[in-house]
Design an enzyme around this catalytic site. Structure first.
Site, mmCIF file in Angstrom:
data_model
loop_
_atom_site.group_PDB
_atom_site.id
_atom_site.type_symbol
_atom_site.label_atom_id
_atom_site.label_comp_id
_atom_site.label_asym_id
_atom_site.label_seq_id
_atom_site.Cartn_x
_atom_site.Cartn_y
_atom_site.Cartn_z
ATOM 1 N N SER A 20 0.648 -1.074 0.105
ATOM 2 C CA SER A 20 -0.050 0.005 0.184
ATOM 3 C C SER A 20 0.764 1.201 0.113
ATOM 4 O O SER A 20 0.712 2.440 -0.614
ATOM 5 C CB SER A 20 -1.125 0.115 1.206
ATOM 6 O OG SER A 20 -2.008 -1.025 0.660
ATOM 7 N N LYS A 69 -9.347 -6.489 10.288
ATOM 8 C CA LYS A 69 -10.319 -6.012 9.460
ATOM 9 C C LYS A 69 -11.456 -6.387 10.206
ATOM 10 O O LYS A 69 -12.635 -5.230 10.028
ATOM 11 C CB LYS A 69 -10.206 -6.730 8.080
ATOM 12 C CG LYS A 69 -9.260 -6.305 7.244
ATOM 13 C CD LYS A 69 -9.327 -7.224 5.870
ATOM 14 C CE LYS A 69 -8.667 -6.419 4.756
ATOM 15 N NZ LYS A 69 -8.867 -6.938 3.279
ATOM 16 N N GLY A 132 -13.858 -20.635 -1.235
ATOM 17 C CA GLY A 132 -13.250 -20.102 0.057
ATOM 18 C C GLY A 132 -14.494 -19.389 0.537
ATOM 19 O O GLY A 132 -15.658 -19.070 -0.205
ATOM 20 N N ALA A 133 -14.413 -19.223 1.938
ATOM 21 C CA ALA A 133 -15.520 -18.582 2.551
ATOM 22 C C ALA A 133 -15.034 -17.799 3.625
ATOM 23 O O ALA A 133 -15.790 -17.679 4.903
ATOM 24 C CB ALA A 133 -16.752 -19.542 3.090
ATOM 25 N N GLY A 135 -12.812 -13.838 4.613
ATOM 26 C CA GLY A 135 -12.882 -12.304 4.629
ATOM 27 C C GLY A 135 -13.033 -12.240 2.940
ATOM 28 O O GLY A 135 -13.955 -11.245 2.600
ATOM 29 N N ALA A 136 -12.141 -12.379 1.976
ATOM 30 C CA ALA A 136 -12.132 -12.109 0.860
ATOM 31 C C ALA A 136 -13.326 -12.702 0.079
ATOM 32 O O ALA A 136 -13.868 -11.753 -0.673
ATOM 33 C CB ALA A 136 -10.926 -12.464 0.027
ATOM 34 N N TYR A 223 -1.949 -12.800 -5.261
ATOM 35 C CA TYR A 223 -1.015 -11.820 -6.141
ATOM 36 C C TYR A 223 0.152 -12.150 -6.119
ATOM 37 O O TYR A 223 1.129 -11.642 -6.919
ATOM 38 C CB TYR A 223 -1.487 -10.356 -6.218
ATOM 39 C CG TYR A 223 -1.418 -9.645 -4.851
ATOM 40 C CD1 TYR A 223 -0.273 -9.173 -4.263
ATOM 41 C CD2 TYR A 223 -2.590 -9.726 -3.970
ATOM 42 C CE1 TYR A 223 -0.261 -8.718 -3.018
ATOM 43 C CE2 TYR A 223 -2.665 -9.082 -2.684
ATOM 44 C CZ TYR A 223 -1.573 -8.517 -2.337
ATOM 45 O OH TYR A 223 -1.513 -7.991 -0.992
ATOM 46 N N GLY A 244 -4.649 -11.461 -8.426
ATOM 47 C CA GLY A 244 -5.357 -10.322 -7.515
ATOM 48 C C GLY A 244 -4.581 -8.987 -7.421
ATOM 49 O O GLY A 244 -5.389 -8.143 -6.632
HETATM 50 P P1 NAP Z 1 -9.315 -16.165 5.277
HETATM 51 O O1 NAP Z 1 -10.304 -15.251 5.883
HETATM 52 O O2 NAP Z 1 -8.466 -16.753 6.373
HETATM 53 O O3 NAP Z 1 -9.882 -17.124 4.517
HETATM 54 C C1 NAP Z 1 -8.954 -18.280 4.108
HETATM 55 C C2 NAP Z 1 -9.671 -19.341 3.166
HETATM 56 O O4 NAP Z 1 -8.837 -20.181 2.611
HETATM 57 C C3 NAP Z 1 -10.986 -20.143 3.817
HETATM 58 O O5 NAP Z 1 -11.877 -20.291 3.176
HETATM 59 C C4 NAP Z 1 -10.252 -21.599 4.057
HETATM 60 O O6 NAP Z 1 -11.167 -22.669 4.368
HETATM 61 C C5 NAP Z 1 -9.378 -21.627 2.769
HETATM 62 N N1 NAP Z 1 -8.381 -22.459 2.888
HETATM 63 C C6 NAP Z 1 -7.196 -22.451 3.935
HETATM 64 N N2 NAP Z 1 -6.518 -23.448 3.616
HETATM 65 C C7 NAP Z 1 -7.030 -24.099 2.716
HETATM 66 C C8 NAP Z 1 -6.547 -25.561 2.023
HETATM 67 N N3 NAP Z 1 -5.412 -26.124 2.249
HETATM 68 N N4 NAP Z 1 -7.489 -26.086 1.206
HETATM 69 C C9 NAP Z 1 -8.548 -25.413 0.753
HETATM 70 N N5 NAP Z 1 -8.919 -24.155 1.198
HETATM 71 C C10 NAP Z 1 -8.243 -23.716 2.215
HETATM 72 O O7 NAP Z 1 -8.491 -15.162 4.480
HETATM 73 P P2 NAP Z 1 -8.971 -13.928 3.332
HETATM 74 O O8 NAP Z 1 -8.752 -12.851 4.231
HETATM 75 O O9 NAP Z 1 -10.191 -14.576 2.806
HETATM 76 O O10 NAP Z 1 -7.926 -14.213 2.324
HETATM 77 C C11 NAP Z 1 -7.719 -15.374 1.435
HETATM 78 C C12 NAP Z 1 -7.013 -14.879 0.217
HETATM 79 O O11 NAP Z 1 -7.170 -13.772 -0.379
HETATM 80 C C13 NAP Z 1 -5.312 -14.490 0.727
HETATM 81 O O12 NAP Z 1 -4.384 -15.275 -0.178
HETATM 82 C C14 NAP Z 1 -5.147 -13.103 0.568
HETATM 83 O O13 NAP Z 1 -3.811 -12.646 0.351
HETATM 84 C C15 NAP Z 1 -5.958 -12.861 -0.779
HETATM 85 N N6 NAP Z 1 -6.830 -11.323 -0.694
HETATM 86 C C16 NAP Z 1 -6.331 -10.720 -1.565
HETATM 87 C C17 NAP Z 1 -6.952 -9.487 -1.884
HETATM 88 C C18 NAP Z 1 -6.686 -8.673 -3.072
HETATM 89 O O14 NAP Z 1 -6.840 -7.302 -2.930
HETATM 90 N N7 NAP Z 1 -6.199 -9.265 -3.939
HETATM 91 C C19 NAP Z 1 -7.828 -8.898 -0.843
HETATM 92 C C20 NAP Z 1 -7.967 -9.719 0.304
HETATM 93 C C21 NAP Z 1 -7.470 -11.035 0.401
HETATM 94 P P3 NAP Z 1 -11.544 -22.968 5.726
HETATM 95 O O15 NAP Z 1 -12.635 -22.357 6.139
HETATM 96 O O16 NAP Z 1 -11.835 -24.753 5.367
HETATM 97 O O17 NAP Z 1 -10.309 -23.058 6.587
#
Ligand code: NAP
Length: 277
Positions: A20, A69, A132-133, A135-136, A223, A244
């Site tokens: 950022s 967040k 996925g479920a 925050g993103a 990303y 991303g």
């Molecule tokens: P989060 O809330 O921790 O959620 C993680 C998700 O990944 C959950 O659904 C989790 O499933 C799943 N997961 C973790 N390990 C797994 C595995 N081995 N197999 C299958 N599913 C798995 O994280 P988040 O904040 O949503 O972020 C997720 C990703 O999005 C990160 O890589 C982050 O960098 C990216 N992101 C990018 C942006 C952008 O601007 N590009 C913005 C936000 C986030 P369970 O519920 O089963 O644990």
């Protein structure tokens, strides 16, 4: 005061890796503004004190990143309804009366990035598959629904979380079991990975794309690296792919506008700068 020095930044823990500052300081320089954007490493135990201190320090506002967040919502004076639905904030803007307002621009960033990659994208066509479920996923699903999506198949390793989100978001969102994820790709217009799988240091997302139409768009919220194994496989079979990075860059625009008074653009120059950092 018109010529005052404007300060903004990002609160996270850890936060040193954040892109950022590079993005916002690029725009500050590009628009010849008087200000700076910095890093605020804030221990979770100090989050309330840090947020309450924003106004006292005369800071214009800040971004909020992992792991703050969700908790940060409790310490601002007002939360935008969209951010309430997403269950998290990623931006705080200090109002003229000193009140702290919380916003979530991740969904805006996601839709803008899709449109930048495919200007003809429309959310209200064929089914969309979201993996996925966390925050993103929440932010992305809300933005797709608001953009007119009528069919979202939500798949998560822990099925109960997908069920919970589907219940919260109504009939356009249905939960699909993890073991049925490949069947769910039939007639999809968009596949989205919102898990951390494929990120540097993590395994690839465990899914085969055989059932995915080649005209479907494939989006990965990850990303780093810029091309995850999922995106590589999709590209090689002919799908248009989006990483991303665009989401990250576009979500920063409304926050910059709120703090610095200019709506900045995501240019090739900015992409190149972030990619080479
Ligand atoms: P989060 O809330 O921790 O959620 C993680 C998700 O990944 C959950 O659904 C989790 O499933 C799943 N997961 C973790 N390990 C797994 C595995 N081995 N197999 C299958 N599913 C798995 O994280 P988040 O904040 O949503 O972020 C997720 C990703 O999005 C990160 O890589 C982050 O960098 C990216 N992101 C990018 C942006 C952008 O601007 N590009 C913005 C936000 C986030 P369970 O519920 O089963 O644990």
């Amino acid at each position: 005061m018109k010529n005052s020095f404007i300060i903004a930044g990002v609160m996270g823990w850890p936060v040193a890796h954040s892109r950022s500052p590079l993005i916002h300081n690029h725009w500050i320089h590009e628009h010849n503004l008087n200000g700076a954007y910095g890093l605020f490493p804030v221990n979770p135990n100090d989050l309330e004190a840090a947020i309450r201190g924003i106004k006292a320090l005369g800071i214009a506002g800040c971004n909020i990143t992992i792991p703050h967040k969700v908790n940060a919502m409790r310490f601002v004076d007002w939360v935008h309804p969209l951010a309430h639905r997403m269950g998290a904030i990623n931006t705080i803007v200090v109002q003229p009366d000193g009140a702290l307002h919380g916003f979530n621009n991740d969904g805006f960033g996601f839709i803008q990035s899709l449109l930048q990659s495919n200007p003809r994208w429309e959310s209200n066509t064929d089914p969309i598959v979201v993996i996925g479920a966390g925050g993103a996923a929440r932010g992305i699903v809300v933005s797709l629904l608001d953009d007119g999506a009528t069919s979202i198949r939500l798949i998560n390793r822990t099925h109960s979380k997908a069920e919970e989100l589907a219940r919260a978001f109504g009939p356009a969102v249905t939960s699909v079991k993890w073991e049925d994820r490949e069947d769910a790709l039939h007639n999809a217009s968009l596949l989205i990975n919102t898990t951390n799988q494929g990120m540097q240091g993590e395994s690839a997302l465990d899914i085969k794309l055989n059932n995915l139409p080649t005209k479907a768009l494939v989006f990965d919220a990850v990303y780093i690296p810029q091309e995850t194994p999922l995106l590589k496989e999709a590209r090689l079979r002919g799908n248009l792919t989006v990483n991303g990075l665009g989401m990250l860059l576009h979500q920063a625009r409304p926050a910059f506008q709120a703090w610095f008074g200019v709506m900045p653009e995501v240019t090739d120059k900015l992409y190149a700068k972030v990619c080479s950092s």
